[in-house]
Design an enzyme around this catalytic site. Sequence first.
Site, PDB file in Angstrom:
ATOM      1  N   ASP A  51       1.807   3.068   0.300  1.00 12.19           N
ATOM      2  CA  ASP A  51       2.836   2.028   0.225  1.00 12.19           C
ATOM      3  C   ASP A  51       2.219   0.791   0.866  1.00 12.19           C
ATOM      4  OD1 ASP A  51       4.916   0.277   0.514  1.00 12.19           O
ATOM      5  OD2 ASP A  51       6.211   1.627   1.657  1.00 12.19           O
ATOM      6  N   TRP A  65       9.218   2.604   7.698  1.00 10.68           N
ATOM      7  CA  TRP A  65       9.082   2.737   6.244  1.00 10.68           C
ATOM      8  C   TRP A  65       8.478   4.075   5.863  1.00 10.68           C
ATOM      9  CZ3 TRP A  65      12.212   0.152   3.468  1.00 10.68           C
ATOM     10  CH2 TRP A  65      12.613  -1.124   3.855  1.00 10.68           C
ATOM     11  N   LYS A  72       7.311  -9.156  -1.023  1.00  9.79           N
ATOM     12  CA  LYS A  72       6.697  -9.492   0.256  1.00  9.79           C
ATOM     13  C   LYS A  72       5.437 -10.344   0.045  1.00  9.79           C
ATOM     14  CE  LYS A  72       9.309  -6.459   2.811  1.00  9.79           C
ATOM     15  NZ  LYS A  72       9.410  -5.062   2.355  1.00  9.79           N
TER      16      LYS A  72
HETATM   17  C1  PLP Z   1      10.211  -3.812   2.306  1.00 10.34           C
HETATM   18  C2  PLP Z   1       9.467  -2.546   2.280  1.00 10.34           C
HETATM   19  C3  PLP Z   1       9.877  -1.454   1.483  1.00 10.34           C
HETATM   20  C4  PLP Z   1      11.136  -1.507   0.655  1.00 10.34           C
HETATM   21  O1  PLP Z   1      10.936  -2.325  -0.419  1.00 10.34           O
HETATM   22  P1  PLP Z   1      12.085  -2.606  -1.498  1.00 10.34           P
HETATM   23  O2  PLP Z   1      11.300  -3.310  -2.551  1.00 10.34           O
HETATM   24  O3  PLP Z   1      13.115  -3.443  -0.825  1.00 10.34           O
HETATM   25  O4  PLP Z   1      12.619  -1.317  -1.946  1.00 10.34           O
HETATM   26  C5  PLP Z   1       9.109  -0.326   1.484  1.00 10.34           C
HETATM   27  N1  PLP Z   1       7.995  -0.222   2.222  1.00 10.34           N
HETATM   28  C6  PLP Z   1       7.563  -1.227   2.998  1.00 10.34           C
HETATM   29  C7  PLP Z   1       6.324  -1.072   3.794  1.00 10.34           C
HETATM   30  C8  PLP Z   1       8.285  -2.421   3.052  1.00 10.34           C
HETATM   31  O5  PLP Z   1       7.870  -3.432   3.822  1.00 10.34           O
END
Ligand code: PLP
Length: 362
Positions: free
Chosen positions: A173, A103, A197
């Site tokens: 993030d 990521w 998530k």
């Molecule tokens: C799933 C995830 C993303 C992408 O997220 P989306 O909402 O699908 O764009 C980005 N960073 C991390 C750490 C993730 O687990």
Amino acid sequence: MSKRIFNFAAGPCTLPLSALEKAQAEFVDYQGAGMSLFEMSHRGKQYDAVHQAALSGLREVFNVPQTHDILLLQGGATLQFAMVPMNLMVEGKTAEFVNTGAWAKKAISDAKKLGSVKVIWTDEANKFTRMPRLDEIKPSADAAYLHITSNETIGGIEMSEYPSTGAVPLVADMSSHIMSRPIDVAKFGLIYAGAQKNLGPAGATVVIIRKELLARSKDSLPAYLSYQTHAPEASLYNTPPVFSIYMMKLFLDWVKENGGLKGMETLAIQRSDILYNAVDNSDGWYRCPVDKESRSRMNLVFRLPSEELEKKFLDEASKAEMSGLKGHRSVGGCRASMYNAMPVSGAERLAAFMAEFRKRNA
Ligand SMILES: *Cc1c(COP(=O)(O)O)cnc(C)c1O
């Protein structure tokens, strides 16, 4: 009673049953309106109350100080890979990144298209099996910002502490471990997370931004892509993702009833201890490929002695009503993702299955 199995998928996540049942009860006729919430104006009184409750719920649960704004956007965390550099990069300065895995790499790749980028730490040579120690994260004093990915969902590694970056804004993030531990929001320039998530269903993205940083957004940015557009409008500049925000509000209610961030952390520790103990007490039959200090409480990756056994394990787990345990296609193996709403009994069930499976196949 509806049938509910244990969902260990890396995303979207399992949601609190109480939130799903509440949504079901109010779905068709929202609180006597004669229509659903998803059919009414997002500028009307009833939706506005939901929207404000989601924002105030986030502020309360995360203890967000008045120095920071909370935005509810669309486009997932993926759009933030672009919006962060679009808004926070500064002429003549470099955005610095910590490269912790899949990521982080995506965030770096988009930022490179938009300005000057420097990777100040990477563990790629060791296949991203650990997070950096705090003393390894040293941004330059004049960096535009420092970007970290505090939980790598695919690699299964998690930061347990966040660096102090002084005057350099820290951008994180937190998509896959947000709301699973107390955080000091004041430390961060910007936090972002796709909701699906740990916060709700897909469709909404939470951005918490230090108000001072809003001044960096240039007027040349298209409206939706500028944080400056959304902040003064309480994220109602355009039609918001109403369903996701409503579910997020119900999820936040459940978090408040269950001890807030401290409560979520306690559950995360309980669940992950149960599972890592199952791995560690298997005489090496199950193996966790990441550094012990960096093991994620959210995404627990493990291997079996062979790929054939892994396939059998996944098939039988699925028949035993535990789904989503397959590792990411890029790394293989198994991965148990246990986000905020995963009951501790889910971890117990999986650990018991692991012990029993080993006995039959070792
Ligand atoms: C799933 C995830 C993303 C992408 O997220 P989306 O909402 O699908 O764009 C980005 N960073 C991390 C750490 C993730 O687990």
